[in-house]
Scaffold this motif. Structure first.
Motif, PDB file in Angstrom:
ATOM      1  N   ARG A 117       0.862  -1.171   0.000  1.00 20.39           N
ATOM      2  CA  ARG A 117       0.000   0.000   0.000  1.00 20.39           C
ATOM      3  C   ARG A 117       0.901   1.225   0.000  1.00 20.39           C
ATOM      4  O   ARG A 117       1.915   1.249   0.693  1.00 20.39           O
ATOM      5  CB  ARG A 117      -0.847   0.048   1.266  1.00 20.39           C
ATOM      6  CG  ARG A 117      -1.852  -1.038   1.360  1.00 20.39           C
ATOM      7  CD  ARG A 117      -2.487  -0.973   2.701  1.00 20.39           C
ATOM      8  NE  ARG A 117      -3.922  -1.099   2.515  1.00 20.39           N
ATOM      9  CZ  ARG A 117      -4.794  -0.971   3.464  1.00 20.39           C
ATOM     10  NH1 ARG A 117      -4.412  -0.667   4.678  1.00 20.39           N
ATOM     11  NH2 ARG A 117      -6.061  -1.133   3.228  1.00 20.39           N
ATOM     12  N   VAL A 118       0.515   2.206  -0.749  1.00 22.00           N
ATOM     13  CA  VAL A 118       1.231   3.479  -0.756  1.00 22.00           C
ATOM     14  C   VAL A 118       0.380   4.469   0.028  1.00 22.00           C
ATOM     15  O   VAL A 118      -0.815   4.619  -0.237  1.00 22.00           O
ATOM     16  CB  VAL A 118       1.478   3.984  -2.195  1.00 22.00           C
ATOM     17  CG1 VAL A 118       2.141   5.351  -2.177  1.00 22.00           C
ATOM     18  CG2 VAL A 118       2.329   2.985  -2.971  1.00 22.00           C
ATOM     19  N   HIS A 119       1.000   5.117   1.010  1.00 22.41           N
ATOM     20  CA  HIS A 119       0.329   6.117   1.837  1.00 22.41           C
ATOM     21  C   HIS A 119       0.926   7.481   1.504  1.00 22.41           C
ATOM     22  O   HIS A 119       2.151   7.616   1.464  1.00 22.41           O
ATOM     23  CB  HIS A 119       0.551   5.830   3.325  1.00 22.41           C
ATOM     24  CG  HIS A 119       0.162   4.446   3.726  1.00 22.41           C
ATOM     25  ND1 HIS A 119      -1.101   4.140   4.173  1.00 22.41           N
ATOM     26  CD2 HIS A 119       0.859   3.291   3.740  1.00 22.41           C
ATOM     27  CE1 HIS A 119      -1.158   2.857   4.454  1.00 22.41           C
ATOM     28  NE2 HIS A 119       0.012   2.309   4.194  1.00 22.41           N
ATOM     29  N   ILE A 120       0.078   8.459   1.254  1.00 25.42           N
ATOM     30  CA  ILE A 120       0.558   9.813   0.939  1.00 25.42           C
ATOM     31  C   ILE A 120      -0.201  10.815   1.789  1.00 25.42           C
ATOM     32  O   ILE A 120      -1.421  10.767   1.881  1.00 25.42           O
ATOM     33  CB  ILE A 120       0.362  10.157  -0.554  1.00 25.42           C
ATOM     34  CG1 ILE A 120       1.174   9.217  -1.444  1.00 25.42           C
ATOM     35  CG2 ILE A 120       0.745  11.614  -0.821  1.00 25.42           C
ATOM     36  CD1 ILE A 120       0.983   9.440  -2.933  1.00 25.42           C
ATOM     37  N   ILE A 121       0.552  11.722   2.384  1.00 30.31           N
ATOM     38  CA  ILE A 121      -0.036  12.907   3.009  1.00 30.31           C
ATOM     39  C   ILE A 121       0.431  14.062   2.158  1.00 30.31           C
ATOM     40  O   ILE A 121       1.632  14.250   1.942  1.00 30.31           O
ATOM     41  CB  ILE A 121       0.417  13.072   4.476  1.00 30.31           C
ATOM     42  CG1 ILE A 121      -0.137  11.916   5.305  1.00 30.31           C
ATOM     43  CG2 ILE A 121      -0.040  14.423   5.020  1.00 30.31           C
ATOM     44  CD1 ILE A 121       0.309  11.916   6.741  1.00 30.31           C
ATOM     45  N   GLY A 122      -0.525  14.800   1.618  1.00 33.89           N
ATOM     46  CA  GLY A 122      -0.191  15.890   0.719  1.00 33.89           C
ATOM     47  C   GLY A 122      -0.753  17.212   1.198  1.00 33.89           C
ATOM     48  O   GLY A 122      -1.787  17.258   1.851  1.00 33.89           O
ATOM     49  N   ARG A 123      -0.039  18.274   0.869  1.00 38.82           N
ATOM     50  CA  ARG A 123      -0.503  19.627   1.181  1.00 38.82           C
ATOM     51  C   ARG A 123      -1.386  20.104   0.041  1.00 38.82           C
ATOM     52  O   ARG A 123      -1.031  19.998  -1.133  1.00 38.82           O
ATOM     53  CB  ARG A 123       0.674  20.577   1.370  1.00 38.82           C
ATOM     54  CG  ARG A 123       0.228  21.948   1.816  1.00 38.82           C
ATOM     55  CD  ARG A 123       1.370  22.825   2.311  1.00 38.82           C
ATOM     56  NE  ARG A 123       2.696  22.402   1.920  1.00 38.82           N
ATOM     57  CZ  ARG A 123       3.431  23.009   0.989  1.00 38.82           C
ATOM     58  NH1 ARG A 123       2.980  24.054   0.351  1.00 38.82           N
ATOM     59  NH2 ARG A 123       4.630  22.564   0.694  1.00 38.82           N
ATOM     60  N   ARG A 124      -2.527  20.605   0.395  1.00 36.13           N
ATOM     61  CA  ARG A 124      -3.514  21.059  -0.573  1.00 36.13           C
ATOM     62  C   ARG A 124      -2.990  22.229  -1.400  1.00 36.13           C
ATOM     63  O   ARG A 124      -2.327  23.114  -0.883  1.00 36.13           O
ATOM     64  CB  ARG A 124      -4.743  21.495   0.192  1.00 36.13           C
ATOM     65  CG  ARG A 124      -5.946  21.670  -0.638  1.00 36.13           C
ATOM     66  CD  ARG A 124      -6.937  22.249   0.263  1.00 36.13           C
ATOM     67  NE  ARG A 124      -8.299  22.025   0.002  1.00 36.13           N
ATOM     68  CZ  ARG A 124      -9.209  22.212   0.920  1.00 36.13           C
ATOM     69  NH1 ARG A 124      -8.872  22.538   2.131  1.00 36.13           N
ATOM     70  NH2 ARG A 124     -10.455  22.073   0.645  1.00 36.13           N
ATOM     71  N   GLN A 125      -3.287  22.192  -2.689  1.00 37.70           N
ATOM     72  CA  GLN A 125      -2.959  23.248  -3.634  1.00 37.70           C
ATOM     73  C   GLN A 125      -4.205  23.527  -4.455  1.00 37.70           C
ATOM     74  O   GLN A 125      -4.532  22.707  -5.321  1.00 37.70           O
ATOM     75  CB  GLN A 125      -1.858  22.775  -4.597  1.00 37.70           C
ATOM     76  CG  GLN A 125      -0.520  23.164  -4.250  1.00 37.70           C
ATOM     77  CD  GLN A 125       0.434  22.864  -5.390  1.00 37.70           C
ATOM     78  OE1 GLN A 125       1.461  23.403  -5.351  1.00 37.70           O
ATOM     79  NE2 GLN A 125       0.162  22.050  -6.378  1.00 37.70           N
ATOM     80  N   PRO A 126      -4.907  24.604  -4.205  1.00 35.00           N
ATOM     81  CA  PRO A 126      -6.133  24.851  -4.976  1.00 35.00           C
ATOM     82  C   PRO A 126      -5.879  24.803  -6.482  1.00 35.00           C
ATOM     83  O   PRO A 126      -4.915  25.383  -6.978  1.00 35.00           O
ATOM     84  CB  PRO A 126      -6.560  26.245  -4.530  1.00 35.00           C
ATOM     85  CG  PRO A 126      -5.944  26.405  -3.172  1.00 35.00           C
ATOM     86  CD  PRO A 126      -4.644  25.657  -3.231  1.00 35.00           C
ATOM     87  N   GLY A 127      -6.715  24.057  -7.186  1.00 36.33           N
ATOM     88  CA  GLY A 127      -6.624  23.974  -8.641  1.00 36.33           C
ATOM     89  C   GLY A 127      -5.524  23.074  -9.160  1.00 36.33           C
ATOM     90  O   GLY A 127      -5.253  23.061 -10.357  1.00 36.33           O
ATOM     91  N   SER A 128      -4.874  22.314  -8.287  1.00 42.79           N
ATOM     92  CA  SER A 128      -3.790  21.452  -8.726  1.00 42.79           C
ATOM     93  C   SER A 128      -3.710  20.228  -7.817  1.00 42.79           C
ATOM     94  O   SER A 128      -4.391  20.140  -6.805  1.00 42.79           O
ATOM     95  CB  SER A 128      -2.463  22.223  -8.667  1.00 42.79           C
ATOM     96  OG  SER A 128      -1.424  21.448  -9.219  1.00 42.79           O
ATOM     97  N   LEU A 129      -2.837  19.306  -8.194  1.00 49.46           N
ATOM     98  CA  LEU A 129      -2.620  18.126  -7.362  1.00 49.46           C
ATOM     99  C   LEU A 129      -1.943  18.537  -6.057  1.00 49.46           C
ATOM    100  O   LEU A 129      -1.176  19.494  -6.031  1.00 49.46           O
ATOM    101  CB  LEU A 129      -1.736  17.119  -8.093  1.00 49.46           C
ATOM    102  CG  LEU A 129      -2.329  16.485  -9.353  1.00 49.46           C
ATOM    103  CD1 LEU A 129      -1.278  15.620 -10.041  1.00 49.46           C
ATOM    104  CD2 LEU A 129      -3.554  15.663  -9.027  1.00 49.46           C
ATOM    105  N   PRO A 130      -2.209  17.817  -4.970  1.00 51.30           N
ATOM    106  CA  PRO A 130      -1.549  18.130  -3.697  1.00 51.30           C
ATOM    107  C   PRO A 130      -0.038  17.916  -3.788  1.00 51.30           C
ATOM    108  O   PRO A 130       0.436  17.089  -4.558  1.00 51.30           O
ATOM    109  CB  PRO A 130      -2.156  17.141  -2.714  1.00 51.30           C
ATOM    110  CG  PRO A 130      -3.323  16.534  -3.392  1.00 51.30           C
ATOM    111  CD  PRO A 130      -3.143  16.704  -4.854  1.00 51.30           C
ATOM    112  N   ILE A 131       0.711  18.639  -2.963  1.00 52.60           N
ATOM    113  CA  ILE A 131       2.153  18.465  -2.877  1.00 52.60           C
ATOM    114  C   ILE A 131       2.432  17.367  -1.849  1.00 52.60           C
ATOM    115  O   ILE A 131       2.080  17.517  -0.676  1.00 52.60           O
ATOM    116  CB  ILE A 131       2.851  19.768  -2.446  1.00 52.60           C
ATOM    117  CG1 ILE A 131       2.623  20.860  -3.483  1.00 52.60           C
ATOM    118  CG2 ILE A 131       4.340  19.538  -2.205  1.00 52.60           C
ATOM    119  CD1 ILE A 131       3.102  22.232  -3.050  1.00 52.60           C
TER     120      ILE A 131
END
Length: 150
Positions: free
Chosen positions: A7-21
């Motif tokens: 399983r791949v787990h990702i925590i990303g920072r939100r970026q309005p209008g784009s994929l999360p970082i």
């Protein structure tokens, strides 16, 4: 003969209008429970609002919120044997699902660009790790290249 899954787990920072970082990427065995994995990384998370699945909500959520300023929000799951949501639970689940959509889009984008889910030629755990980490590295390189070039 053998099946190796991850399983791949990702925590990303939100970026309005784009994929999360992506701020955290982890790979675990397919049989590892999300809640247990989250318990391992949770101490490093501060000043965040996370949107995840039900297993990410822990009994000590209020203490963690106070100590780390970490809030975990998840959709409401139907109770076993109950086929109808309460209106407020349905509304909340829709709201959380909409906020979670970008991270789901990131997983879909990684699959689209790398084919990470297709490991039919992999025959060992070591080969699987090379496959997964190689595909993730390629995806992140490609993603970063697109960000820098645009």
């Amino acid at each position: 003969m053998y099946y190796h899954g991850v399983r791949v787990h990702i925590i990303g920072r939100r970026q309005p209008g784009s994929l999360p970082i992506p701020e955290y990427i982890g790979v675990t065995g397919a049989s590892d429970h999300d809640g247990r994995i989250f318990d391992q990384i949770r101490p490093q998370l501060h000043n965040k609002e996370l949107y995840g699945d039900k297993p990410y909500q822990q009994p000590d959520a209020e203490a963690v919120r106070q100590a780390q300023n970490l809030t975990v929000l998840a959709p409401v799951k139907k109770q076993k044997g109950n086929s109808i949501f309460k209106p407020q639970d349905q509304w909340w689940s829709i709201v959380v699902a909409r906020v979670r959509q970008p991270i789901e889009a990131l997983f879909a984008w990684i699959e689209e660009k790398t084919g990470i889910e297709c490991a039919s030629k992999v025959r060992s755990y070591k080969e699987l790790m090379v496959h997964v980490f190689g595909k993730l590295a390629a995806a992140l390189f490609f993603w970063n290249f697109l960000r820098v070039s645009s």
